[in-house]
Design an enzyme around this catalytic site. Structure first.
Site, short mmCIF file in Angstrom:
data_model
loop_
_atom_site.label_atom_id
_atom_site.label_comp_id
_atom_site.label_asym_id
_atom_site.label_seq_id
_atom_site.Cartn_x
_atom_site.Cartn_y
_atom_site.Cartn_z
N SER A 20 -2.03 -10.03 3.08
CA SER A 20 -1.89 -8.77 3.80
C SER A 20 -1.38 -9.09 5.20
CB SER A 20 -3.25 -8.05 3.88
OG SER A 20 -3.12 -6.85 4.62
N ASP A 26 -7.76 0.00 10.88
CA ASP A 26 -6.58 0.85 11.07
C ASP A 26 -6.82 2.30 10.68
OD1 ASP A 26 -4.99 -1.02 12.22
OD2 ASP A 26 -3.85 -1.52 10.42
N ASP A 82 0.82 -1.22 0.00
CA ASP A 82 0.00 0.00 0.00
C ASP A 82 0.85 1.26 0.00
OD1 ASP A 82 -2.44 -1.41 0.06
OD2 ASP A 82 -2.31 -1.65 2.22
N ARG A 114 -0.84 0.97 16.51
CA ARG A 114 -1.19 2.13 15.68
C ARG A 114 -1.14 3.47 16.43
NH1 ARG A 114 0.50 -0.84 12.23
NH2 ARG A 114 -0.83 -1.85 10.67
#
Length: 415
Positions: A177, A125, A16, A96
């Site tokens: 992923s 996320d 990404d 995160r």
């Protein structure tokens, strides 16, 4: 609208964020892109990151070592609370906020006009990153390409990367992923999207932190973990930092097939998703800590803590780390941990964590009281306790049979 001249990108070097750098320059007037990678223990994933970022168009790359702060200020409170979301030990969730916090600090120092992340519009996320950004920089513009561009899938991302000569470590066949840090590794996508498919645990290269329990040693491994006020402080008699202990337990647990989780979870955005998680060291620490609490916490505290752990897990999972409620729950937990000191011995065998003994100077367990043999416990005391404890049940039954206050017999609920 303010012109976007400089963007700080949350950069992992994965699919990404690799394609986002050229996309930003194409779609935001050749803006400057400053890449920031938060090191939370993803190890080899950081190798060659600067060269890759600069080659694909970034003006610079910050690689920030956040590992100590991550384990001590984010992982440890969650261990103490015993928080898990539907069985998931929150490996991505609590990583995160710390990454977003550092990205905001760099964005403000760089005078950036916007912060960009590579989270999809389907995932959790995006919420975790943006709530943290809102907390530290409420006026900062956020760019989320997955909510803007025409790319619809990871296959199209790969095609975009190939067209723009962006180097990738994956291909269409290994395009899981993944998210990795020193606490865990997650796998999503491809064959895992169908819950009917068994994960490829025995296939070479699928697992990275662990082995399949089928491939684990035929002999058990014994370990002893020491805690002081809820904090793990020593492994097999050797004092070490929490970071060192997690890494050591990842190695020990991984070799014994500990900490594999195949989970269909309820995402914050409303859908169900399926992932496979590897959390060898974390699973061991959670188990050891929970076992020690069984002898150190009284019933009322233990039950209330279990109840609040669900709230805490929701907060972490939903990206609400920087909230007054999370801070208040941390304060509660610290009080509960004052007596959670002692040692826990575990036997690790083919994916299983088997209790092998525990001790604590604050243990509430009394063998002399609980024994089936002779003790000072007066068993006659239980008669009065049962009479009082069961009084509401007895009174209700007397009312139904007309034995209360000379009344007539009543059927249940006044029928």
């Amino acid at each position: 609208m303010k012109e976007i001249k400089k963007v700080v990108l949350a950069y992992s070097g994965g699919l990404d964020t690799s394609v986002i750098i050229p996309w930003l320059k194409e779609n935001y007037n050749n803006c400057e892109v400053v890449a920031v990678s938060g090191n939370v223990g993803q190890a080899d994933e950081l190798e060659g990151l600067e060269e890759k970022a600069l080659k694909t168009g970034a003006s610079k790359l910050y690689v920030e070592d956040l590992t100590e702060e991550f384990v001590n200020e984010y992982v440890l409170p969650t261990i103490k609370m015993g928080a898990e979301y539907e069985g998931y030990l929150l490996g991505t969730s609590f990583a995160r906020p710390i990454i977003a916090k550092r990205i905001v600090e760099i964005a403000l120092a760089e005078g950036a006009d916007a912060i960009c992340h590579g989270c999809t519009g389907k995932g959790n996320d995006q919420v975790r990153f943006e709530l943290a950004i809102h907390h530290f920089a409420p006026d900062m513009k956020i760019i989320a390409p997955w909510r803007e561009w025409d790319i619809k899938s990871r296959e199209e991302e790969i095609a975009y990367a190939e067209a723009h000569k962006v180097p990738l470590k994956i291909n269409r066949e290994t395009n899981y992923s993944k998210d990795k840090n020193l606490w865990h590794l997650s796998h999503e996508g491809l064959d895992l999207e169908d819950p009917a498919n068994e994960p490829r645990y025995e296939e070479e290269g699928f697992l990275e932190m662990s082995v399949s329990p089928l491939q684990a040693p035929d002999e058990p491994t014994y370990i002893t973990i020491d805690f002081e006020q809820g904090t793990p402080v020593a492994l097999d008699g050797q004092t070490m930092s929490l970071k060192e202990m997690i890494l050591a337990l990842n190695d020990i647990g991984g070799k014994n097939g500990i900490g594999l989780l195949d989970l269909v979870e309820n995402r914050l955005v409303g859908m169900k998703s399926r992932g496979v998680y590897e959390t060898p060291g974390g699973t061991i620490l959670y188990k050891a800590h929970a076992l020690l609490e069984t002898i150190c916490l009284d019933k009322l505290t233990a039950h209330k803590k279990k109840e609040l752990s669900l709230t805490y897990a929701d907060l972490v999972y939903n990206g609400q780390w920087f909230t007054p409620l999370r801070e208040a729950l941390d304060a509660f937990v610290e009080v509960t941990q004052k007596t959670v000191t002692g040692s826990v011995k575990l036997k690790l065998y083919k994916g299983n964590i088997i209790p092998a003994g525990m001790t604590s100077p604050y243990s509430l367990y009394s063998e002399s009281i609980a024994t089936f043999g002779e003790s000072d416990y007066n068993q006659k005391d239980s008669e009065g306790f049962i009479n009082l404890f069961g009084l509401p049940i007895r009174v209700a039954a007397m009312m139904e049979k007309g034995l209360l206050n000379g009344g007539e017999s009543r059927t249940k609920y006044g029928d």
